[in-house]
Design an enzyme around this catalytic site. Sequence first.
Site, PDB file in Angstrom:
ATOM      1  N   ARG A 248       9.274   0.264  10.192  1.00 21.02           N
ATOM      2  CA  ARG A 248       8.287   0.546  11.241  1.00 21.02           C
ATOM      3  C   ARG A 248       8.677  -0.125  12.569  1.00 21.02           C
ATOM      4  O   ARG A 248       8.274   0.317  13.640  1.00 21.02           O
ATOM      5  CB  ARG A 248       6.938   0.021  10.718  1.00 21.02           C
ATOM      6  CG  ARG A 248       5.729   0.491  11.432  1.00 21.02           C
ATOM      7  CD  ARG A 248       4.539   0.402  10.489  1.00 21.02           C
ATOM      8  NE  ARG A 248       3.312   0.128  11.191  1.00 21.02           N
ATOM      9  CZ  ARG A 248       2.107   0.117  10.616  1.00 21.02           C
ATOM     10  NH1 ARG A 248       1.987   0.362   9.319  1.00 21.02           N
ATOM     11  NH2 ARG A 248       1.031  -0.132  11.320  1.00 21.02           N
TER      12      ARG A 248
ATOM     13  N   TRP B 107       0.783  -1.242   0.000  1.00 26.29           N
ATOM     14  CA  TRP B 107       0.000   0.000   0.000  1.00 26.29           C
ATOM     15  C   TRP B 107       0.812   1.289   0.000  1.00 26.29           C
ATOM     16  O   TRP B 107       0.231   2.361   0.181  1.00 26.29           O
ATOM     17  CB  TRP B 107      -0.989  -0.028   1.166  1.00 26.29           C
ATOM     18  CG  TRP B 107      -0.385  -0.144   2.534  1.00 26.29           C
ATOM     19  CD1 TRP B 107       0.086  -1.270   3.136  1.00 26.29           C
ATOM     20  CD2 TRP B 107      -0.201   0.908   3.483  1.00 26.29           C
ATOM     21  NE1 TRP B 107       0.549  -0.989   4.402  1.00 26.29           N
ATOM     22  CE2 TRP B 107       0.387   0.336   4.626  1.00 26.29           C
ATOM     23  CE3 TRP B 107      -0.467   2.264   3.476  1.00 26.29           C
ATOM     24  CZ2 TRP B 107       0.712   1.087   5.763  1.00 26.29           C
ATOM     25  CZ3 TRP B 107      -0.153   3.018   4.602  1.00 26.29           C
ATOM     26  CH2 TRP B 107       0.436   2.425   5.730  1.00 26.29           C
TER      27      TRP B 107
ATOM     28  N   ASP C 249       1.693  -5.608  13.798  1.00 25.28           N
ATOM     29  CA  ASP C 249       1.227  -4.797  12.667  1.00 25.28           C
ATOM     30  C   ASP C 249       2.315  -3.859  12.148  1.00 25.28           C
ATOM     31  O   ASP C 249       2.030  -2.741  11.743  1.00 25.28           O
ATOM     32  CB  ASP C 249      -0.024  -3.998  13.069  1.00 25.28           C
ATOM     33  CG  ASP C 249      -0.773  -3.469  11.870  1.00 25.28           C
ATOM     34  OD1 ASP C 249      -0.431  -3.865  10.740  1.00 25.28           O
ATOM     35  OD2 ASP C 249      -1.677  -2.653  12.060  1.00 25.28           O
TER      36      ASP C 249
END
Lengths: 256, 530
Positions: free
Chosen positions: B326, B238, B299
Amino acid sequence: MKSRGYVSLLLLAGMLALVQSNAAQKPLPKLPDAAQGKKLFNGQCALCHGIEGTGGRGPALNQPKLKRATNDAALFKVIQNGIPDSEMPGFWQMTDREIRLVASYVRSLGRVNLVKLPGDATRGQQLYEKNCASCHIVRGQGGIAGPELTEIGVRRSPAYLREALLNPQATLPEGFLVVSVVTAEGQAVRGVRVNEDSFTLQLRDASNRLYSFRKGELKEIKKEFDVSPMPSYKDAFTAAGLNDLIAYLYSLRGDK
Amino acid sequence: MNRIIFLLLMLCCVVFVRAQVPYQRLINADQEAGNWLTYSGNYAAHRFSPLKQITPDNVAKLKVKWVYQKAEKGGFETSPVVADGLMYVTEPPTRVAALDVRTGRKLWSWERKMAPNTKLIGFGATNRGIAILDDTVFVGTLDCYIVALDARTGTVRWERKVQDNTMGYSITAAPLAINGKIIVGIAGGEAGVRGFLDAYDAKTGKLVWRCFTIPGPGEPGHETWTGERWKMGGGTTWVTGSFDPELNLIYWGTGNPGPDWNGDVRPGDNLYTCSLLAIDATSGKIKWHFQYTPHDTHDWDATEIPVLFDATVKGQPRKVVAMANRNAFYYLLDRTTGEFLLAEQYAKQTWAKGIDAKGRPLVLPNTEPSLEGTLVWPALNGATNWWSPSYSPDTKLFYVAVRERASYYYKGEVEFKPGTFYAGGGERPVDGDNKAWGAVRAMEATTGKLKWEFRLHTPPWAGVLATAGGLVFGGSNEGNFYALDANTGQPLWEIQTGNYIAANPISFAIDGKQHVAIAAGQALFVFGLP
């Protein structure tokens, strides 16, 4: 994947509300299934609503009627979507079943017998007017140094209110951080933070004077994270007076 | 009179010719600093402007030149593309506007008509940008189509369904235009989708290849899944990746495995989630992969921008790909082979003891999500996220907007119903400005060592842009758009835009003069020197 922020959460909540409306209509599970709801509640809800829903940062839930969740479908939606413009987030990531388990547990909390408070709210109001109104607003009247209390009885438990009066540092209100600064000219200012960004700071001091600073022009900025702008009222009231004041505060339910 | 007609015809020809952005111009984007031709500025994803008119000495004189207000409410996360006097911006839910760069006046706009029940599972209604190739603009839509628009008028040339939105598939990322192909990544990682990256023929819209990020039966990596879970394994694509034309490799990060927070139902590494894929641009085959977070349960998508540069690493000249992940580690890989070169922690983390010699994290015990909540740094949104970092070939520094925040991670039930949430838990981030803050950090790109830091009041949601003028531009949640000294991190200029900034800055020229643009709140601001 995600680009999460409040905006996206709210949008999401809106869409979910459509998708999940059927789930919200289903009857809540019966006890003892609610025991599993208790585990979920203790993990994700109790920080704000207290163990057994006695309240804290969020309202007490151990009461037969919940203002924002008058029926089970409404309770489901509040848990799933949160309450806009409040501190209550949506728990969109829970499955329908998990939400219904939590809702069921919350309903079980409301079946306990409420303890009648020992104080007298009318006498408490007189104490409030004399001691508190200069810093707090109730129904549009009062001072601005502390949080508005018009709905405080819905949002805080009697135990929390007692603690806030006796030991304000233990129950720091959000949005009332005390900040001390020293300007380039050496002027010291101490006040409650009204707003802040990475470059500027706005403070209001005890005399309600508003200051606007550019951080780059300050010699010192000290945030007093463990300090409440409210003094302790430990020795200000008799035990009966304290009960009266708490009874009054607990009676404040946002009524006009 | 004939002469006037002739001149007008010539002018039309000039405009027509200048509206062409062929592949060769995209390869050489660095050589035309006045434009901003791709999502990240160049194929290497540097988000660096070679323009140098705005400097530490004059940046304080920047003024607003024009403001463009978008049509509808919603997140404005666009990274504009500027080509030959036109600026192309995207707006929520899926709208493209072409603006005159001199004035901000709209020349055309196009809006995707979508069903009111279009599914956005796990993200907001947003679109981060377009791609341009020749005289066509390409945009992905929330209902999961790729659409080709005439760059001069916004007229639809073709549209293709990428995947079924009713299953949770969607597109928010800018496509990447390469030689005759449009590369398209998809969103939907909380819906139990099977991720992929697509290449479409730029002229016809025909699907050229599809590269699944979750290997199917018989494919390498399939053994890292059990049962049928690979079918809903996640690994979405994404955020726009990068491209090395010489190696003919596309570098694209992949998202979390599904379900996000309950890993019990998907034992194994769950390839190729939370990975970087090097994909042959011609065949769509995976040349190599590197998984940053095996069996992720927090996540921590690896969809952050992969940044390409050449450098000497540990004494050896290398073509490298860098990512500030991340998961709070900065990684360098050899982009020819995928060899792990180094990892350096760049933000607080409490989940790994470190990274071993092969690049695999040494995961600490008791960091898994739990029913009661497990406190772990970084929070779900990570140490950084979709917003772009920047690499300056001048300073050799890697700049990144960092979030310092922890979360309580919860493990919940897993329930798969196509087209609904498939998350298995959640998080509760820790609040308070002594517990959650942000920073722009500059790291030595070849080591990941911190050079400087500029602290931000709250964890940011906006990218950074470095310039040859020696500046780094960035945005804050509180609406500050600011410029830092690229060498020291000293703040040199700041303006309050009045609303949340969740976008990436770009720089370009108007009539030969450098400008900087950023979306903030409902508006796009363009700044220039007086």
